[in-house]
Design a protein around this motif. Structure first.
Motif, PDB file in Angstrom:
ATOM      1  N   THR A  50      -2.335   3.254   3.786  1.00 55.49           N
ATOM      2  CA  THR A  50      -3.461   2.401   3.389  1.00 55.49           C
ATOM      3  C   THR A  50      -4.554   3.206   2.701  1.00 55.49           C
ATOM      4  O   THR A  50      -5.644   2.686   2.475  1.00 55.49           O
ATOM      5  CB  THR A  50      -4.071   1.728   4.634  1.00 55.49           C
ATOM      6  N   VAL A  97      -6.791   5.395  -5.915  1.00 55.42           N
ATOM      7  CA  VAL A  97      -5.980   4.649  -4.941  1.00 55.42           C
ATOM      8  C   VAL A  97      -4.505   4.995  -5.144  1.00 55.42           C
ATOM      9  O   VAL A  97      -4.108   5.554  -6.165  1.00 55.42           O
ATOM     10  CB  VAL A  97      -6.163   3.115  -5.061  1.00 55.42           C
ATOM     11  N   ILE A 144      -7.263   5.366   0.582  1.00 56.47           N
ATOM     12  CA  ILE A 144      -7.988   5.497  -0.681  1.00 56.47           C
ATOM     13  C   ILE A 144      -8.276   6.979  -0.795  1.00 56.47           C
ATOM     14  O   ILE A 144      -8.720   7.608   0.166  1.00 56.47           O
ATOM     15  CB  ILE A 144      -9.275   4.665  -0.647  1.00 56.47           C
ATOM     16  N   LEU A 161      -3.820  -2.796  -4.248  1.00 55.08           N
ATOM     17  CA  LEU A 161      -4.569  -2.993  -3.008  1.00 55.08           C
ATOM     18  C   LEU A 161      -4.410  -4.423  -2.523  1.00 55.08           C
ATOM     19  O   LEU A 161      -4.116  -5.322  -3.312  1.00 55.08           O
ATOM     20  CB  LEU A 161      -6.056  -2.748  -3.260  1.00 55.08           C
ATOM     21  N   ARG A 183       0.882  -1.153   0.000  1.00 57.05           N
ATOM     22  CA  ARG A 183       0.000   0.000   0.000  1.00 57.05           C
ATOM     23  C   ARG A 183       0.917   1.198   0.000  1.00 57.05           C
ATOM     24  O   ARG A 183       1.626   1.456   0.958  1.00 57.05           O
ATOM     25  CB  ARG A 183      -0.856   0.020   1.251  1.00 57.05           C
ATOM     26  N   ASP A 236     -13.438  -6.930  -3.507  1.00 58.61           N
ATOM     27  CA  ASP A 236     -14.655  -6.340  -2.964  1.00 58.61           C
ATOM     28  C   ASP A 236     -15.070  -5.100  -3.759  1.00 58.61           C
ATOM     29  O   ASP A 236     -16.257  -4.890  -4.013  1.00 58.61           O
ATOM     30  CB  ASP A 236     -14.448  -5.986  -1.490  1.00 58.61           C
ATOM     31  N   HIS A 237     -14.091  -4.302  -4.165  1.00 63.34           N
ATOM     32  CA  HIS A 237     -14.418  -3.146  -5.005  1.00 63.34           C
ATOM     33  C   HIS A 237     -15.049  -3.602  -6.324  1.00 63.34           C
ATOM     34  O   HIS A 237     -16.096  -3.106  -6.730  1.00 63.34           O
ATOM     35  CB  HIS A 237     -13.168  -2.308  -5.288  1.00 63.34           C
ATOM     36  N   GLU A 275      -5.570  -8.014  -1.864  1.00 63.92           N
ATOM     37  CA  GLU A 275      -6.430  -8.738  -2.793  1.00 63.92           C
ATOM     38  C   GLU A 275      -7.913  -8.675  -2.452  1.00 63.92           C
ATOM     39  O   GLU A 275      -8.748  -8.429  -3.321  1.00 63.92           O
ATOM     40  CB  GLU A 275      -5.997 -10.205  -2.841  1.00 63.92           C
ATOM     41  N   LEU A 276      -8.218  -8.903  -1.190  1.00 68.47           N
ATOM     42  CA  LEU A 276      -9.636  -8.959  -0.820  1.00 68.47           C
ATOM     43  C   LEU A 276     -10.314  -7.602  -1.018  1.00 68.47           C
ATOM     44  O   LEU A 276     -11.467  -7.538  -1.458  1.00 68.47           O
ATOM     45  CB  LEU A 276      -9.783  -9.448   0.628  1.00 68.47           C
ATOM     46  N   ASP A 277      -9.604  -6.532  -0.711  1.00 64.77           N
ATOM     47  CA  ASP A 277     -10.146  -5.183  -0.937  1.00 64.77           C
ATOM     48  C   ASP A 277     -10.427  -4.978  -2.422  1.00 64.77           C
ATOM     49  O   ASP A 277     -11.465  -4.449  -2.816  1.00 64.77           O
ATOM     50  CB  ASP A 277      -9.151  -4.099  -0.494  1.00 64.77           C
ATOM     51  N   PHE A 278      -9.467  -5.389  -3.243  1.00 60.22           N
ATOM     52  CA  PHE A 278      -9.611  -5.255  -4.692  1.00 60.22           C
ATOM     53  C   PHE A 278     -10.848  -6.015  -5.187  1.00 60.22           C
ATOM     54  O   PHE A 278     -11.685  -5.464  -5.899  1.00 60.22           O
ATOM     55  CB  PHE A 278      -8.340  -5.768  -5.370  1.00 60.22           C
ATOM     56  N   PRO A 331     -10.653   0.490  -8.868  1.00 59.33           N
ATOM     57  CA  PRO A 331      -9.587   1.300  -8.279  1.00 59.33           C
ATOM     58  C   PRO A 331      -8.605   1.765  -9.365  1.00 59.33           C
ATOM     59  O   PRO A 331      -8.099   0.955 -10.136  1.00 59.33           O
ATOM     60  CB  PRO A 331      -8.878   0.342  -7.319  1.00 59.33           C
TER      61      PRO A 331
END
Ligand code: PHE
Ligand code: FE
Length: 295
Positions: A22, A94, A24, A98, A6, A105-106, A100-103, A113
């Protein structure tokens, strides 16, 4: 998989240097310098010239429809008006890659992002990590296409699911992203065309992927793709060709849970291999390939 970084970028006389965070962020549009807009304009113009007749029509038409131009770095908030009306996708700013899980989820929520900072002038031809040009010029246009828009959302949802299964499932799913979203080719009545963001944002690979005799060009097959290693530091040894975006939707509609289990029993395929049951558009000569380094 590698721990995602990040990073925040700060302008210094050495260009944008990373500071770990971190965040955004809102696109700091007013902070772009003339040099940044010029970098965008130069890359935009060069790639657009190259991509007429090489990128698929859906990509080129979407760029125009979104109002992207070489004049200045586009504003995310302006693009979001058009995107929102067309497919409901939204861009978020961003600092870089990111977790992986954040990516996932987006994507699952139709948010894409986009790295806000652009490369330095001496990085025009090559940069190791995604910057604004790669993300915005390369990825965003096809989010205007209803089929591709649906595929990306479905991929995000699939990612959230794979993340909960095990790391091996993610390895297989990542290969699919790599060989479609990043490095995909599409067959059209006019011949093979590019749709992958990693290709359209690179001058060298735009030419190489379509015109070089070195790489393989093989028909897309879901399981085959998910078994195939790839290159991160050289042009790809193999490109997979879809017949249309509907094929991506259809191939990925079934539940992947049993597929992940099956894939675990099978060996990975080297990036440059051609197999007996491949649908071969072009068998690569392999000229210039490095022997090791498949990921
Ligand atoms: N159908 C897949 C699953 O059940 C999800 C997916 C959709 C994965 C689109 C990739 C692309 O996991
Ligand atoms: Fe990318």
């Amino acid at each position: 998989m590698n721990e995602p970084r990040r990073v925040e970028r700060q302008q210094t006389d050495k260009g944008y240097v990373p500071v770990y965070t971190t965040a955004i962020v809102e696109q700091p549009w007013d902070s772009y310098r003339d040099e940044d807009h010029a970098t965008w304009g130069q890359l935009y113009q060069r790639q657009r010239e190259l991509l007429v007749g090489r990128a698929c029509d859906e990509f080129l038409q979407a760029q125009d429809a979104m109002g992207m131009s070489p004049d200045k770095i586009p504003r995310f908030d302006e693009l979001n008006v058009v995107l929102g009306k067309t497919t409901g996708w939204q861009l978020i700013g961003v600092e870089g890659l990111l977790p992986e899980l954040d990516f996932f989820d987006h994507l699952a929520n139709r948010r894409f992002p986009v790295t806000w900072w652009i490369r330095r002038p001496d990085q025009i031809d090559y940069i190791e990590e995604p910057d604004l040009f790669h993300d915005l010029f390369g990825h965003v246009p096809l989010l205007m296409n209803p089929l591709f828009a649906d595929y990306m959302e479905a991929y995000g949802k699939g990612g959230v699911k794979a993340h909960a299964i095990d790391p091996e499932a993610l390895v297989h799913l990542t290969r699919l992203y790599w060989y479609t979203v990043e490095f995909g080719l599409i067959n059209t009545p006019g011949g093979l065309r590019i749709y992958g963001a990693g290709i359209v944002s690179s001058k060298g690979e735009s030419l190489y992927s379509l015109e070089s005799d070195s790489p393989n060009r093989l028909g897309f097959d879901l399981q085959r793709v998910m078994r195939t290693r790839y290159r991160i530091d050289t042009f790809q040894k193999t490109y997979f060709v879809i017949d249309g975006f509907q094929q991506l939707i259809d191939a990925t509609a079934p539940d992947f849970t049993p597929l992940y289990q099956q894939l675990q029993q099978q060996d990975a395929i080297a990036a440059g291999d051609v197999r007996a049951d491949d649908r071969v558009y072009h068998r690569g000569t392999g000229e210039g390939w490095l022997n090791d380094g498949d990921v």
